[in-house]
Design an enzyme around this catalytic site. Structure first.
Site, PDB file in Angstrom:
ATOM      1  N   CYS A 260      33.899  -5.305 -16.516  1.00 17.59           N
ATOM      2  CA  CYS A 260      34.473  -4.436 -17.222  1.00 17.59           C
ATOM      3  C   CYS A 260      35.318  -5.104 -18.543  1.00 17.59           C
ATOM      4  CB  CYS A 260      35.457  -3.419 -16.708  1.00 17.59           C
ATOM      5  SG  CYS A 260      34.751  -2.352 -15.397  1.00 17.59           S
TER       6      CYS A 260
HETATM    7  N1  LIG Z   1      33.388  -1.485 -11.691  1.00 23.86           N
HETATM    8  C1  LIG Z   1      34.441  -1.039 -11.827  1.00 23.86           C
HETATM    9  O1  LIG Z   1      35.420  -1.605 -11.566  1.00 23.86           O
HETATM   10  C2  LIG Z   1      34.531  -0.154 -13.118  1.00 23.86           C
HETATM   11  C3  LIG Z   1      35.832   0.419 -13.401  1.00 23.86           C
HETATM   12  C4  LIG Z   1      36.049   1.343 -14.258  1.00 23.86           C
HETATM   13  C5  LIG Z   1      34.964   1.823 -15.037  1.00 23.86           C
HETATM   14  N2  LIG Z   1      33.906   1.223 -14.725  1.00 23.86           N
HETATM   15  C6  LIG Z   1      32.419   1.774 -15.527  1.00 23.86           C
HETATM   16  O2  LIG Z   1      31.770   2.626 -14.705  1.00 23.86           O
HETATM   17  C7  LIG Z   1      30.479   2.553 -14.993  1.00 23.86           C
HETATM   18  C8  LIG Z   1      29.687   2.246 -13.692  1.00 23.86           C
HETATM   19  O3  LIG Z   1      30.103   0.884 -13.301  1.00 23.86           O
HETATM   20  P1  LIG Z   1      29.646   0.201 -11.934  1.00 23.86           P
HETATM   21  O4  LIG Z   1      30.400  -0.963 -11.861  1.00 23.86           O
HETATM   22  O5  LIG Z   1      29.733   1.219 -10.909  1.00 23.86           O
HETATM   23  O6  LIG Z   1      28.223  -0.092 -12.207  1.00 23.86           O
HETATM   24  P2  LIG Z   1      26.919  -0.574 -11.223  1.00 23.86           P
HETATM   25  O7  LIG Z   1      25.968  -1.273 -11.981  1.00 23.86           O
HETATM   26  O8  LIG Z   1      27.653  -0.963  -9.965  1.00 23.86           O
HETATM   27  O9  LIG Z   1      26.186   0.761 -10.774  1.00 23.86           O
HETATM   28  C9  LIG Z   1      25.424   1.397 -11.415  1.00 23.86           C
HETATM   29  C10 LIG Z   1      24.455   2.462 -10.759  1.00 23.86           C
HETATM   30  O10 LIG Z   1      24.075   3.249 -11.570  1.00 23.86           O
HETATM   31  C11 LIG Z   1      22.547   3.252 -11.248  1.00 23.86           C
HETATM   32  N3  LIG Z   1      21.681   3.993 -12.254  1.00 23.86           N
HETATM   33  C12 LIG Z   1      21.328   3.228 -13.321  1.00 23.86           C
HETATM   34  N4  LIG Z   1      20.471   4.110 -14.090  1.00 23.86           N
HETATM   35  C13 LIG Z   1      20.641   5.450 -13.459  1.00 23.86           C
HETATM   36  C14 LIG Z   1      19.863   6.736 -13.541  1.00 23.86           C
HETATM   37  N5  LIG Z   1      19.048   6.765 -14.894  1.00 23.86           N
HETATM   38  N6  LIG Z   1      19.856   7.644 -12.762  1.00 23.86           N
HETATM   39  C15 LIG Z   1      20.625   7.281 -11.409  1.00 23.86           C
HETATM   40  N7  LIG Z   1      21.401   6.081 -11.155  1.00 23.86           N
HETATM   41  C16 LIG Z   1      21.160   5.011 -12.086  1.00 23.86           C
HETATM   42  C17 LIG Z   1      22.146   1.927 -10.767  1.00 23.86           C
HETATM   43  O11 LIG Z   1      20.970   1.692 -10.060  1.00 23.86           O
HETATM   44  C18 LIG Z   1      23.441   1.502 -10.091  1.00 23.86           C
HETATM   45  O12 LIG Z   1      23.421   1.549  -8.887  1.00 23.86           O
HETATM   46  C19 LIG Z   1      30.243   1.440 -16.360  1.00 23.86           C
HETATM   47  O13 LIG Z   1      30.285   2.110 -17.527  1.00 23.86           O
HETATM   48  C20 LIG Z   1      31.531   0.800 -15.933  1.00 23.86           C
HETATM   49  O14 LIG Z   1      31.939   0.199 -17.174  1.00 23.86           O
HETATM   50  C21 LIG Z   1      33.504   0.355 -13.763  1.00 23.86           C
END
Ligand SMILES: NC(=O)c1ccc[n+]([C@@H]2O[C@H](COP(=O)([O-])OP(=O)(O)OC[C@H]3O[C@@H](n4cnc5c(N)ncnc54)[C@H](O)[C@@H]3O)[C@@H](O)[C@H]2O)c1
Length: 415
Positions: A260
């Site tokens: 992030c």
């Molecule tokens: N990880 C954190 O601590 C955190 C905290 C706050 C906000 N965020 C934000 O949240 C969002 C997600 O982060 P994350 O860490 O969970 O990401 P991640 O990469 O762990 O997970 C994303 C998931 O989305 C899936 N995906 C991608 N394209 C898709 C589609 N078209 N249809 C269905 N599924 C699909 C992927 O296969 C994956 O499992 C990002 O924008 C991130 O910046 C993350």
């Protein structure tokens, strides 16, 4: 409520588990079938305290078929928003997820709210997501609602912070959209702020900018303290009594990583430049952070020649409690060590597998074996590192592991 979650990553999976435990009916959609299979078997594909236990107790429908979303009252978009090469945010997954949801909206009869939980730059929901959703022939604000509901969970304690957020920010297209989400969160004990979509998007990026800046600032002060032979941790304690500064996020060390802070800062910098403003502070926060990790290698060189030496790395995850190695400080450190001809051995309690896909040439072993190396770098502050035997070793500490001070040669990165 009937809730669908698109994206079963750190954010989507934690939201799915927690909302299911609160009694909601959850459908979890992902394109990664292996991940869905694990969830359907009650197994967590990621390491997060409490998550595996909850997944073993709740019933979550998993699918890669978007049409299963047709009965949803709320659809959360939780897909990744990684960086493009130029630092701007890639909307590839958001666009694809919105396109697939739009197909669902075409045949959906009841009102539902689409809530963007992914972190996006201001304007994304209104300029990219809504037009794609409206390609369904349905009208945002009339036939369906839209919110931007930024996520503030912290990896390593994600379940805890999802359930106990400092605040809930609801960026709403209209009152009906916002009311639907506010109703979903009515039992959470946190202040709820309802605002515009663009403001909600900015609150998330501004939060991460502040946190990143605080870390880089205390690291810079730490670097000065080291040169002046002053203990930065005592200085930080003195600072923390001032409520305007606060005592959190003042642990100086080798800086921030993770999926992030670095990417969100890069995205805000890129967006800011697009609109004609050069955000100098944010740019320096990132530059200092990149340099800070490599200070460990500079300190190491004072004690040992890297070529042919065995160097141990303790900790590979970007922080304790997670197996996430995205932008971990260990990556740039390992790159330099290997480039300079060192033989690298490493240990992490949970992140070895993810790190090994990036660096197959490293030997992954036990902490005891790592401690037999010519020198050891402490990169992640796992609690278990407070119980190792460092006597007789050369240790460069990036995270203030007090026990390591017993080493024959001990250098803290800022102390
Ligand atoms: N990880 C954190 O601590 C955190 C905290 C706050 C906000 N965020 C934000 O949240 C969002 C997600 O982060 P994350 O860490 O969970 O990401 P991640 O990469 O762990 O997970 C994303 C998931 O989305 C899936 N995906 C991608 N394209 C898709 C589609 N078209 N249809 C269905 N599924 C699909 C992927 O296969 C994956 O499992 C990002 O924008 C991130 O910046 C993350």
């Amino acid at each position: 409520m009937k809730i669908s979650i698109v994206g079963a990553g750190y954010v989507g999976l934690v939201a799915a588990a927690c909302l299911a435990r609160l009694g909601n009916k959850i459908t979890l959609v992902d394109i990664d079938k292996e991940r869905l299979k694990q969830v359907s078997q009650g197994v967590s594909p990621i390491h997060e305290p409490e998550l595996a236990e909850i997944l073993g107790q709740v019933d979550i429908e998993t699918t890669s078929d978007y049409q299963r979303l047709v009965d949803s009252e709320v659809i959360f978009i939780c897909v990744g928003t990684p960086s493009n090469d130029n630092g701007s945010m890639s909307l590839e997954h958001i666009v694809e997820a919105s396109r697939r949801i739009s197909e669902v909206l075409k045949v959906k009869r009841d009102y539902c709210v689409i809530a963007v939980k992914s972190t996006v730059v201001p304007g994304t929901t209104e300029n990219a997501v809504i037009p794609i959703l409206e390609a369904s022939g349905k009208k945002a604000g009339d036939d369906f609602g839209v919110c931007m509901d930024p996520e503030f969970l912290r990896e390593g304690k994600a379940v805890y912070y999802y359930m106990n957020p400092a605040r809930i920010i609801i960026g709403e297209l209209d009152p009906r959209s916002g009311h639907t989400l506010a109703n979903l969160y009515k039992d959470f004990k946190a202040p709820v702020m309802r605002t515009s979509i663009k403001t909600a998007e900015m609150i998330k990026l501004a939060s991460n900018s502040f946190l990143a800046a605080k870390i880089s600032l205390i690291n810079e002060i730490g670097n000065i303290c080291k040169a002046l032979d002053i203990d930065i941790y005592e200085v930080a304690k003195g600072l923390g009594y001032d409520e305007r500064i606060g005592s959190k996020f003042l642990n100086s060390g080798i800086g921030f990583g993770g999926s992030c802070l670095p990417k969100d800062l890069k995205a805000l910098i890129a967006r800011s430049r697009q609109v004609g403003y050069k955000p100098k502070i944010l740019e320096h926060v990132l530059k200092l952070n990149d340099k800070q990790a490599l200070r460990m290698v500079e300190l190491l060189r004072r004690h040992i020649s890297l070529k042919g030496a065995t160097i141990g790395i303790l900790g590979l995850a970007f922080k304790p409690g997670t197996d996430d190695v995205r932008e971990s400080r260990a990556i740039s450190i390992a790159e330099v060590l290997l480039k300079e001809g060192a033989i690298v051995k490493a240990y992490d309690p949970v992140a070895t597998q993810s790190f090994a896909t990036l660096f197959p040439e490293i030997e992954y072993t036990t902490p005891e074996e790592v401690l037999k190396c010519d020198a050891v770098l402490i990169v992640t502050e796992w609690e278990e590192f407070e119980h190792l035997d460092y006597r007789g070793k050369i240790v460069i500490d990036g995270r203030r592991i007090l026990k390591a001070k017993e080493a024959r040669i001990y250098e803290g990165v800022c102390w």
